[in-house]
Design a protein around this motif. Sequence first.
Motif, PDB file in Angstrom:
ATOM      1  N   THR A  42       1.088  -1.208   0.175  1.00  0.00           N
ATOM      2  CA  THR A  42       0.098  -0.067  -0.159  1.00  0.00           C
ATOM      3  C   THR A  42       0.906   1.099   0.097  1.00  0.00           C
ATOM      4  O   THR A  42       2.054   1.053   0.250  1.00  0.00           O
ATOM      5  N   GLU A  43       0.448   2.342  -0.260  1.00  0.00           N
ATOM      6  CA  GLU A  43       1.160   3.612  -0.008  1.00  0.00           C
ATOM      7  C   GLU A  43       1.667   3.997   1.242  1.00  0.00           C
ATOM      8  O   GLU A  43       2.820   4.145   1.274  1.00  0.00           O
ATOM      9  N   ALA A 103      -0.791  -9.211   1.112  1.00  0.00           N
ATOM     10  CA  ALA A 103      -1.790  -8.646   0.284  1.00  0.00           C
ATOM     11  C   ALA A 103      -2.214  -9.625  -1.031  1.00  0.00           C
ATOM     12  O   ALA A 103      -3.314  -9.445  -1.449  1.00  0.00           O
TER      13      ALA A 103
END
Length: 110
Positions: free
Chosen positions: A58-59, A107
């Motif tokens: 993720t960011e 993820a």
Amino acid sequence: MNPNTDESQQALRRAVDDLVMEWPGVSRKVMFGCPSYVADGVLFAVVSEQGLSLTRLTETQRARLERSHAVEPFEAGGRLVRKWATVRVEPTGLSPVERALRQSYEAAVV
């Protein structure tokens, strides 16, 4: 590619193998001409002459990794994949990126 780079890439592949190949659902295949790791069919990491590329961060996770490592995009055939986080790591020094590698894997298996 010079022989030292190839040797370093092979050593990094072995180190990543030792860490991730026992995780559930993980297999290795060749993608982009490089050893690549998938979990339940979803790509989560690539080992190349550029280093270790994590494809599913993720960011926020990427920003955390950037605080301790220089992070570059993955380059494939002259095209940059900016979403992937590529870090140069020594095969004996996976510990600092192990958390991010695990997050990329997690993820992939969601």
